[in-house]
Each structure stands twice: as C-alpha cells, then as structure tokens.
Design an enzyme around this catalytic site. Structure first.
Site, short mmCIF file in Angstrom:
data_model
loop_
_atom_site.label_atom_id
_atom_site.label_comp_id
_atom_site.label_asym_id
_atom_site.label_seq_id
_atom_site.Cartn_x
_atom_site.Cartn_y
_atom_site.Cartn_z
N GLN A 146 -1.35 -21.62 4.18
CA GLN A 146 -2.54 -20.88 4.68
C GLN A 146 -3.80 -20.64 3.77
O GLN A 146 -4.74 -19.98 3.69
CB GLN A 146 -2.34 -19.19 4.81
CG GLN A 146 -1.32 -18.90 5.94
CD GLN A 146 -0.57 -17.79 6.30
OE1 GLN A 146 -0.94 -16.78 5.44
NE2 GLN A 146 0.29 -17.62 7.23
N HIS A 157 -0.55 -15.99 2.91
CA HIS A 157 -1.10 -14.40 2.54
C HIS A 157 -2.09 -14.75 1.13
O HIS A 157 -2.09 -13.97 0.27
CB HIS A 157 0.07 -13.47 2.29
CG HIS A 157 0.61 -13.31 3.65
ND1 HIS A 157 1.65 -12.40 3.55
CD2 HIS A 157 0.71 -13.85 4.87
CE1 HIS A 157 2.26 -12.27 4.69
NE2 HIS A 157 1.77 -13.15 5.47
N GLU A 191 -3.65 -3.91 11.22
CA GLU A 191 -4.39 -2.80 11.12
C GLU A 191 -5.71 -3.09 10.87
O GLU A 191 -6.43 -4.10 10.02
CB GLU A 191 -3.98 -2.14 9.78
CG GLU A 191 -2.44 -1.74 9.65
CD GLU A 191 -1.95 -0.86 8.57
OE1 GLU A 191 -2.69 -0.60 7.79
OE2 GLU A 191 -0.65 -0.42 8.76
N TYR A 223 -2.50 2.02 1.05
CA TYR A 223 -2.54 1.75 2.32
C TYR A 223 -1.02 1.57 3.03
O TYR A 223 -0.98 1.29 4.14
CB TYR A 223 -3.51 0.50 2.99
CG TYR A 223 -4.81 0.96 2.75
CD1 TYR A 223 -5.28 1.51 1.33
CD2 TYR A 223 -5.56 1.93 3.91
CE1 TYR A 223 -6.46 1.99 1.34
CE2 TYR A 223 -6.89 2.09 3.59
CZ TYR A 223 -7.20 2.39 2.52
OH TYR A 223 -8.56 3.19 2.11
N TYR A 237 9.62 -10.22 11.60
CA TYR A 237 9.51 -11.22 12.78
C TYR A 237 10.80 -11.64 13.40
O TYR A 237 10.62 -11.99 14.69
CB TYR A 237 9.09 -12.51 12.04
CG TYR A 237 7.76 -12.60 11.42
CD1 TYR A 237 6.50 -12.54 12.48
CD2 TYR A 237 7.30 -12.52 10.16
CE1 TYR A 237 5.37 -12.37 11.90
CE2 TYR A 237 6.02 -12.43 9.62
CZ TYR A 237 4.86 -12.45 10.72
OH TYR A 237 3.56 -12.28 10.27
#
Ligand code: HEC
Length: 478
Positions: A191, A256, A350, A360, A371
């Site tokens: 990613q 991430h 979110e 958070y 998953y």
C-alpha cells in the site's frame, strides 16, 4: 456430502447473523451499503464475506493478476491459510477448513479466468453519462495512469498527479502529461509508494509543495514508513527538497501508511500515518509515529503547544492517536475543524473530527471485527476515547476526502465527498451540526476511487484506478 454443505452454510449464516447482531449494539450512526448481488455457492459466500472487502466484490484484484506469492493452486491455498503478514494479507486457516480453502481457490481461479476472457467493458463508458440532482456529466480528463494517489492544482490551472509507483507529473491545460524529476527514492510496495500532494496555502508566494511517500530506511533493510518532504518546482524538477518528517520506527510491513496532508487556517500542517499493521504495538502508545495524526509547523518544526510536547519518550508531532489507517483529511470550510476518515478492519471504517490530544480508540474500541470473522474487542465505546461521527459496516474502504466548498453544484455546498475503494463509488455526505443527515452514492461502479478534490476552479475531480484516470464532474447547465 450435501448435508455437510447444508450444515456448513447454516453455520455460516448463523455466524453472519450473530456478527450482525453483535455489531448493531448502540450503533445509531451506522451506515449500510445495499445493492451487492447475493452470492449463491458456499465458496462465493466465503469470498464475499471474507475476501471481497480487500480483493474487490467482482474479484477485481484477481483478474489478469500477476501472482506474487502463489503460482499454483496449492500455493494459493497455502497463502489463504497462512496469510502474508508483511503484506497485510490475513490468515484464514482458523476461519475456513482446508476443504473450504481448496474450493475457494478453485472458485477464484475459474471465476477470474472467466472474467478475464469476458468481452472488456469500457471503463470510460460512464463518461458522458448524465447523473441527476444536480445533473452532471463525467468528463475523463487524464487516462493512462497507474494508481493515481495525490492530486493538486497549480495556480496556472495545471494539475499535479502523484502515482503510487513513484511517478509525479504535471498535466497541462493543453492536455500534456509531463513527468517531474527529482523525487527521493520511493518504496513502491504493497500500500506504500508515492502518495499525497498538497500546496502550501501561500504557494503563490513561497512555492512550497508538500509530498508524502514511503521512504527507505536504508536500501538494504528495505524497511519503510511514511515521510513528508517539501520542495519547490523549477522547470519540472523538484528543487530545495527538505525532509520535514520521517515516521518511526521504519518497518518491513507493506500496509497502513495513511499519509494524507492538510493545512488548517492557522497554517499548521497535519498528516496521518496508519498503524503499519501492528495494531497492538503502536496506535495506543505515543512513543511512535504509527496510528496517529501529526501536526507540524509548515517548516517541520514541532509547535510548542502540541499535546504531548515535553512528555517523556513522546513523539512530539502527535496531535491525536488511536487511529488505524487514515487516508482522508480535510478542513471543514465553515467550522474550520479537521475531519478525517480511516479504514476499519472488517466493518468499522470511521469518519472523525480530529481534536487535540484525543484518543480515537483503535484497537481498544471498534465497530469492526477481524478479517477472519473473529472478535478482537467487545467494546465500541469507552470513557476517554472519542466516538466517530459515522462508521461504515460493511467497510467501504474510504480513500480521499473533500468538502464541496464551491457553488458549482446546486445543493451540495459544504457536503463531504469520500471515495470508496472496495465498492467503487463516490459517497456524498450531508452534514448538519457535525452530524450526518444524508448519504448518497455517486458514480456507482466507476472503479476504485482513490482520491477526490475540489479544484480552485470549483469543479470536483476524482482519481480512479483500473485503469488509472482523473475524472471531472461537470454540471449539465454549463
Ligand atoms: C485485509 C485485506 C485482505 C483480505 C480481507 C484478504 N486479503 Fe488476500 N491479500 C491481501 C493483500 C494486501 C495481499 C498482497 C497483495 C496482493 O497480492 O494483492 C493479498 C494476497 C493474496 C493472495 C496472494 C496473491 C499473490 O499475488 O500471490 C491470495 C491468493 C489472496 N490474497 C487470497 C485471499 C482470499 C481467498 C481472501 C478471503 C478468504 C483474502 N485474500 C482476504 C489483502 C487481503
């Protein structure tokens, strides 16, 4: 044999129902997606339940795939069973039996082959399609891109495009795509890669362009994390490059990276870094960069009133923590608050309003599950941890975020736009008093939406993958 399948499907159904009932506890700010066709065989169900969120509801990621880890059915089954932790592929050996995994493997191979051989549907079909309320058509601006990530607009009307593979280019008003040179080495894996772009609010005076990308810790280790640099543009070359921040620690994982950049009205620069796939290690601890939203002065210095300045061992750039993987960051045009969204696990994406020093909650509280269907926390709320404005279940895989701050689209002023990678549409969210009062799907089926921006010309620009292209929404009246 048949009865075994019946029992298995019944168990799966019960599991899904149980999962849904668990996840519906006190979840009023919850968003559902409808319109996914119902799977029929057990392997289709397994695919849609466990895999589609990441690999695409239509097996997009497997069609014409260059296999990286697996070259034959046995190896594919092995990957599904054991996962590929460094890349962010979870293990399903606990959720699925060997037999189920073999059937799933056959399904993926045959279905993706079938899809690859099907007559190609033209991705630009949607161009010139008219949408209503307000009526607009979709103009394809730029084609031939890999995975477009960052989008920015120069004062002369040219568009800067960052592609994840490390290509930075300038799209000129007369339709040329010119490559910009001078980027530092970018780790284009998983990613990560070249990611966001943001001009300094006073760009026309100081010429600073901000860039986020995955840096190499050192070429030999291959470890990486998100870095923020700023540079000036001179004849399509980056000059005066300054490294403002390097996420730490650098890791071998490939997922991430977060990494959107946004300025507030006081001139502070905010950026996000994801938990780097190590949820139990990083997001709840303030001694590292991961799973955080950071705030710096525009030149990279730490603002003395950052919430953890002077705290022993603290990473002083941290502004808020307990995040998973934020890939959306945008300043509300009226309230001037910083909004973000983040990818959840299975369920639990979110939308948040970012406040100084706040937690958070990831992964202590979450509206999502693992998953593989197992639960990692029973809590969706806890004192001292902020609640999202909205969460998505199933996950839409949100990427890119912009407020409509122009008057070009009737009735859309100050609405929030969010890209969906997994469901391939653009979401329009109407907000009143920091609450979501309406949600709507735009460009349904357009492709994986990677970014959305409103240009200085007031138009909405959307970056889409497979094939990589930039679209513009043009109101019909024009
Ligand atoms: C959290 C996201 C996620 C989920 C959920 C997920 N995968 Fe993956 N998977 C990945 C990533 C990331 C990779 C590595 C990059 C790639 O090949 O796309 C990967 C790789 C793979 C590979 C190896 C591909 C190769 O190139 O060799 C297979 C096979 C695979 N996944 C099958 C599945 C199946 C089947 C499921 C559902 C049971 C599943 N995945 C669920 C993220 C996911």
């Amino acid at each position: 044999m048949q009865s075994v399948w019946k029992i298995l499907s019944l168990l799966l159904l019960l599991l899904i129902l149980y999962g849904m009932s668990c996840m519906d506890l006190n979840k009023s700010n919850h968003s559902q997606i409808s319109g996914i066709s119902q799977p029929s065989t057990p392997e289709e169900k397994h695919y849609q339940y466990y895999c589609a969120g990441c690999h695409g509801v239509n097996l997009n990621e497997f069609v014409n795939k260059d296999w990286m880890f697996a070259n034959n059915p046995e190896e594919i089954a092995q990957i599904i069973k054991q996962g590929e932790d460094e890349m962010g592929m979870p293990a399903f050996g606990k959720a699925l039996s060997d037999k189920e995994i073999n059937r799933l493997t056959d399904y993926i191979l045959s279905k993706s082959k079938q899809l690859a051989e099907a007559p190609e549907s033209d991705a630009s079909d949607q161009s010139n399609q008219i949408y209503d309320e307000p009526e607009f058509w979709v103009e394809t601006m730029v084609t031939g891109l890999e995975i477009p990530w960052g989008l920015e607009f120069l004062p002369n009307g040219d568009m800067l495009i960052a592609e994840r593979n490390g290509t930075l280019s300038r799209y000129t008003s007369d339709g040329k795509l010119i490559q910009i040179s001078g980027l530092p080495p970018v780790r284009d894996r998983g990613q990560g890669g070249l990611m966001d772009l943001q001009l300094h609010p006073d760009y026309s005076e100081n010429g600073w362009l901000y860039i986020s990308y995955s840096y190499f810790d050192d070429e030999n280790s291959g470890n990486s994390n998100t870095a923020i640099i700023r540079a000036r543009l001179d004849s399509d070359q980056l000059t005066h490059i300054e490294t403002l921040y390097r996420g730490k620690p650098a890791l071998s994982t490939s997922h991430h990276f977060g990494s959107r950049i946004e300025f507030d009205t006081a001139g502070y620069m905010y950026f996000a870094i994801g938990d780097r796939g190590r949820r139990d290690e990083f997001p709840q601890s303030i001694n590292n960069s991961n799973g955080k939203i950071h705030r710096l002065f525009d030149d990279g210095r730490i603002p003395p009133d950052n919430p953890f300045v002077g705290r022993k061992g603290a990473e002083e750039s941290i502004y808020s923590y307990g995040h998973r993987n934020p890939q959306g960051l945008a300043l509300h045009p009226v309230t001037k608050e910083m909004w973000s969204h983040e990818h959840g696990p299975r369920g639990g994406d979110e939308i948040n309003i970012i406040q100084k020093g706040e937690n958070y909650g990831w992964p202590v509280i979450s509206y999502g599950i693992n998953y593989n269907g197992t639960v990692f926390t029973d809590d969706t709320a806890k004192p001292g941890m902020l609640q999202p404005v909205l969460y998505y279940d199933p996950s839409i895989a949100p990427c890119g975020m912009a407020f409509v701050n122009s008057d070009r689209y009737e009735g859309w002023k100050n609405n929030l736009l969010i890209g969906s990678l997994s469901f391939q549409y653009l979401e329009r969210v109407v907000i009143e008093n920091n609450e979501v009062v309406h949600q709507e799907k735009l460009l349904d089926g357009i492709g994986r939406v990677r970014n959305v921006r409103v240009g200085p010309d007031g138009y909405i620009y959307v970056a889409v993958e497979e094939p990589g292209r930039i679209l513009r929404l043009v109101p019909v009246e024009e």
